[in-house]
Design an enzyme around this catalytic site. Structure first.
Site, PDB file in Angstrom:
ATOM      1  N   GLU A  29     -12.374 -15.478 -33.451  1.00  0.00           N
ATOM      2  CA  GLU A  29     -11.572 -14.339 -33.893  1.00  0.00           C
ATOM      3  C   GLU A  29     -10.129 -14.535 -33.442  1.00  0.00           C
ATOM      4  O   GLU A  29      -9.879 -14.754 -32.256  1.00  0.00           O
ATOM      5  CB  GLU A  29     -12.147 -13.056 -33.278  1.00  0.00           C
ATOM      6  CG  GLU A  29     -13.555 -12.748 -33.778  1.00  0.00           C
ATOM      7  CD  GLU A  29     -14.337 -11.852 -32.824  1.00  0.00           C
ATOM      8  OE1 GLU A  29     -13.744 -11.312 -31.869  1.00  0.00           O
ATOM      9  OE2 GLU A  29     -15.559 -11.707 -33.023  1.00  0.00           O
ATOM     10  N   ALA A  59     -17.544 -11.166 -35.935  1.00  0.00           N
ATOM     11  CA  ALA A  59     -18.978 -11.035 -35.679  1.00  0.00           C
ATOM     12  C   ALA A  59     -19.412 -12.241 -34.843  1.00  0.00           C
ATOM     13  O   ALA A  59     -19.466 -13.364 -35.344  1.00  0.00           O
ATOM     14  CB  ALA A  59     -19.752 -10.984 -36.990  1.00  0.00           C
ATOM     15  N   GLU A  60     -19.724 -11.995 -33.583  1.00  0.00           N
ATOM     16  CA  GLU A  60     -19.950 -13.115 -32.664  1.00  0.00           C
ATOM     17  C   GLU A  60     -21.208 -13.897 -33.006  1.00  0.00           C
ATOM     18  O   GLU A  60     -21.236 -15.127 -32.895  1.00  0.00           O
ATOM     19  CB  GLU A  60     -20.018 -12.604 -31.217  1.00  0.00           C
ATOM     20  CG  GLU A  60     -18.665 -12.199 -30.629  1.00  0.00           C
ATOM     21  CD  GLU A  60     -18.185 -10.834 -31.101  1.00  0.00           C
ATOM     22  OE1 GLU A  60     -18.971 -10.114 -31.754  1.00  0.00           O
ATOM     23  OE2 GLU A  60     -17.018 -10.480 -30.822  1.00  0.00           O
ATOM     24  N   ASP A  84     -15.526 -12.342 -22.319  1.00  0.00           N
ATOM     25  CA  ASP A  84     -16.863 -12.467 -21.732  1.00  0.00           C
ATOM     26  C   ASP A  84     -17.850 -11.397 -22.203  1.00  0.00           C
ATOM     27  O   ASP A  84     -18.970 -11.680 -22.574  1.00  0.00           O
ATOM     28  CB  ASP A  84     -16.742 -12.402 -20.201  1.00  0.00           C
ATOM     29  CG  ASP A  84     -15.633 -11.456 -19.762  1.00  0.00           C
ATOM     30  OD1 ASP A  84     -15.712 -10.254 -20.069  1.00  0.00           O
ATOM     31  OD2 ASP A  84     -14.662 -11.939 -19.138  1.00  0.00           O
ATOM     32  N   HIS A 129     -14.141  -6.542 -20.488  1.00  0.00           N
ATOM     33  CA  HIS A 129     -13.141  -7.607 -20.557  1.00  0.00           C
ATOM     34  C   HIS A 129     -13.007  -8.353 -19.235  1.00  0.00           C
ATOM     35  O   HIS A 129     -12.043  -9.081 -19.035  1.00  0.00           O
ATOM     36  CB  HIS A 129     -11.772  -7.018 -20.939  1.00  0.00           C
ATOM     37  CG  HIS A 129     -11.703  -6.505 -22.338  1.00  0.00           C
ATOM     38  ND1 HIS A 129     -12.402  -5.404 -22.761  1.00  0.00           N
ATOM     39  CD2 HIS A 129     -11.013  -6.948 -23.426  1.00  0.00           C
ATOM     40  CE1 HIS A 129     -12.132  -5.178 -24.046  1.00  0.00           C
ATOM     41  NE2 HIS A 129     -11.305  -6.112 -24.474  1.00  0.00           N
TER      42      HIS A 129
END
Lengths: 324, 376
Positions: A29, A59-60, A84, A129
């Protein structure tokens, strides 16, 4: 020798890998036009084009899943997970597919995929984060898990991760992205899974990786002023683990403190403590102590300094190893 | 148009609806469809019939082997032969298949020896073939994951610069109606659409995700999902081998020539249990099964061949004999499949040497050596 920030060193490492092998792709992304939210991929799309530096949909699981497909077609994708805490939607593809497909295929399918994850806290961020999910992945057979702590390692380790025939989870210490160091761009490549003694010492072995290494080096300087000699070992690789280097150090010092940002309970330090106890039992003057995050979700940033292992907590643990 | 008029009514079971592409009716009547003309020779028709019968024979044998304890599990394709043979015979050597664990018919079309499909169900390996050799990826068990792999693979084909050339290939992802609820499948639709990737999403809607009927997955016909993602969706009679062949062939050709993805919904029915451990009598009516039996994918081809005089009784008998022979061979080969040596679990975990694997493998071997040899 050239002076680079850790983030820039990663960028140079990826650039070199892309120059050397046209099959290397960068995807994630905002990695293209923006250069990534931390600018680690800055300029790569401009130089290598949109086909090789892919701004993906948001979308991971999709990012890692399609990276697997690209690898099956002969490409070497380097995936960026933005933070993370965003890796979890991709965990199924990483754990269930990426890690296991080589064995499932009886060795006929190669999966040279790198998943880069900026990790750790200390940047005053909102929730999700600042996490340290390395233990989940180190626990997963089929993955290699590494964590760089400085610019010179970042440059070589990312190139070696990309060259690896196995999938690699690559942790980057996000609060150290701007730390500068001298990097020899033509230095020979070391063993990617070798630990490194970054501060020789004689009294206590301090084991760390990623963002904690710098904190431990600062603790070693402070301890030295009090006449105590800490040996700081940068693990660099969590899986495989350079257990021989670790045990050699602990046998010399007889004491060991493990430092990481992730919660101590069930964390990677537990594995280190168990293995060190098995191998160095008669050399140990004290139990292996662990300093890390508490067993809480990562706290709001205004109190994160209390959660993260700092110089005082490391020195406190060092002192306690002399209390047995 | 008001918002309420756009809201779909709850899904009702139907016969496929007016949009269903069909070239051979359940009664074995050949019909034409303006968008999918199909020239098929008598030889090809007989070939398709043979494929259908042999694959059903392989499947039946595997179910028996499970009942006899030779396999731990089997996912039967009974009822879905036409969807698999029709789409499977539309493929060329440059295409790449990403199957689920039920695609035995497609595997057969890709030249994967039936015995190799049995290994994972017997528990001697997790998969038994080299995907590159067959253009047929490994069976994927976790629902929907493979649609993303297929999409990534198709993005790789794009990057190879072969689309529109004779070397062009397409990826085809197989999945079921239940899988359309998975995030991965929806993400695959998004990625494939945005990339305009050369892929066919081949959904076998067999009406059941174990015990859950289609109405638990969707309010609208599945092929219509494609529209929202920006590519065409087609519903084909999944029990019609000719329609499946024609529609898949067209979708693959579109993909290979750079026209992007297509969703094909093969409307069919899972005549057997989900797997050999399932019991469909707990959740569906015998009368539904009976109704679908009348749409059998093999009977209609046989009826057509016989009526048109394209095949003789001798031919039908020879195909039955062939299916029996293949099944008998499979039974023999299955029983002869050796267990792997215990140390095999350490093999291929990593492609490059890994110290922990070496350490554990050696320790395990040494541990095994501490046991006395038991005379055979």
């Amino acid at each position: 020798m050239t002076t680079l920030t850790l983030g820039r060193a990663l960028n140079e490492g990826m650039r070199r890998a892309m120059e050397e092998d046209p099959k290397v792709l960068v995807m994630g992304e905002d990695v293209g036009r923006l250069g990534g939210v931390f600018r680690v991929t800055d300029g790569l799309q401009k130089d290598f084009g949109e086909e090789r530096v892919i701004d993906t949909p948001l979308a991971e699981s999709g990012i890692v899943g399609t990276a697997i497909g690209l690898a099956l077609r002969g490409y070497r994708p380097v995936v960026e997970i933005q933070f993370d805490g965003f890796v979890f939607p991709a965990t199924d593809q990483i754990v269930t597919q990426l890690a296991k497909m080589h064995m499932r295929s009886l060795g006929t399918v190669g999966l040279p995929v790198v998943v880069r994850i900026p990790c750790g806290g200390g940047i005053g961020a909102v929730e999700h984060h600042s996490e340290s999910p390395e233990a989940y992945f180190a626990h997963t057979a089929g993955l290699r898990v590494v964590a760089c702590s400085n610019a010179a390692d970042a440059y070589t380790m990312i190139r070696q991760a990309i060259a690896s025939p196995d999938p690699v989870i690559f942790f980057e210490p996000k609060r150290r992205y701007w730390d500068k160091a001298d990097v020899d761009l033509d230095a020979p490549l070391p063993d990617p899974h070798a630990a490194k003694v970054v501060q020789p010492g004689t009294d206590v072995t301090v084991l760390a990786y990623g963002p904690s290494v710098k904190t431990c080096l600062e603790a070693a300087s402070a301890a030295a002023e009090e006449g105590r000699s800490l040996e700081v070992v940068d693990l660099r690789s969590l899986n495989p683990l350079d257990i021989d280097a670790i045990t050699a150090s602990v046998r010399r010092t007889g004491r060991c403190v493990v430092v990481h940002e992730a919660p101590v309970f069930g964390g990677f330090g537990a594995e280190l403590a168990a293995r060190i106890t098995e191998r160095c039992f008669y050399s140990l003057e004290a139990p292996v102590l662990r300093v890390g995050g508490y067993s809480t979700p990562y706290p709001p940033s205004r109190i994160e300094d209390h959660y993260l292992p700092d110089l005082d907590r490391i020195l406190d643990a060092v002192d306690r190893t002399f209390g047995w | 148009m008001t918002i309420d008029s756009m809201r779909a009514a709850p899904h009702q079971g139907d016969d496929g609806g007016p949009g269903l592409v069909q070239l051979l009716t359940p009664e074995g009547e050949r019909v034409e469809h303006p968008d999918y003309p199909l020239d098929v020779t008598a030889d090809e028709l007989r070939g398709l019939y043979r494929d259908l019968v042999v694959v059903r024979g392989i499947d039946r044998e595997a179910v028996s082997l499970t009942r006899q304890g030779e396999l731990g599990l089997w996912a039967s394709l009974l009822g879905q032969e036409a969807a698999q043979i029709g789409s499977g015979r539309a493929l060329t050597g440059t295409d790449m298949v990403f199957p689920t664990y039920r695609e035995h018919g497609v595997a057969y079309c890709r030249g994967v020896e039936p015995i190799k499909l049995l290994g994972m169900f017997r528990g001697v390996n997790h998969s038994g073939w080299n995907p590159a050799e067959h253009g047929f990826h490994l069976y994927t068990i976790v629902i929907g994951s493979q649609t993303l792999h297929a999409t990534g693979y198709a993005m790789g084909i794009q990057r190879d610069g072969v689309l529109g050339t004779p070397n062009a290939g397409a990826a085809i992802a197989y999945f079921g109606d239940g899988a359309t609820s998975q995030g991965d499948v929806n993400e695959a639709f998004v990625f494939a659409s945005v990339a305009h990737a050369p892929i066919v999403f081949f959904c076998q809607n067999n009406q059941w995700a174990i015990s859950e009927p289609l109405e638990r997955q969707s309010r609208i016909p599945l092929y219509r999902r494609a529209q929202g993602f920006g590519f065409p969706g087609v519903r084909v009679d999944g029990n019609d081998v000719l329609a499946c062949l024609a529609v898949t062939r067209a979708a693959l050709e579109n993909a290979r020539t750079g026209q992007g993805p297509t969703l094909v919904e093969a409307y069919t029915y899972r005549m057997g249990a989900h797997t050999t451990t399932d019991d469909p009598t707990r959740y569906r009516l015998k009368s539904d099964e009976e109704a679908w039996k009348l749409k059998d994918p093999i009977e209609r081809v046989r009826a057509y061949l016989a009526r048109e005089g394209l095949a003789s009784e001798t031919f039908f008998r020879s195909v039955d004999d062939e299916a029996k022979a293949v099944a008998a061979d499979l039974r023999k080969e299955c029983r002869a499949l050796p267990d792997p040596p215990p140390g095999a679990m350490f093999e291929h975990v990593y492609a490059a040497p890994h110290p922990l694997m070496t350490e554990e493998q050696e320790a395990f071997a040494a541990y095994l050596d501490t046991f006395e040899e038991v005379p055979a």
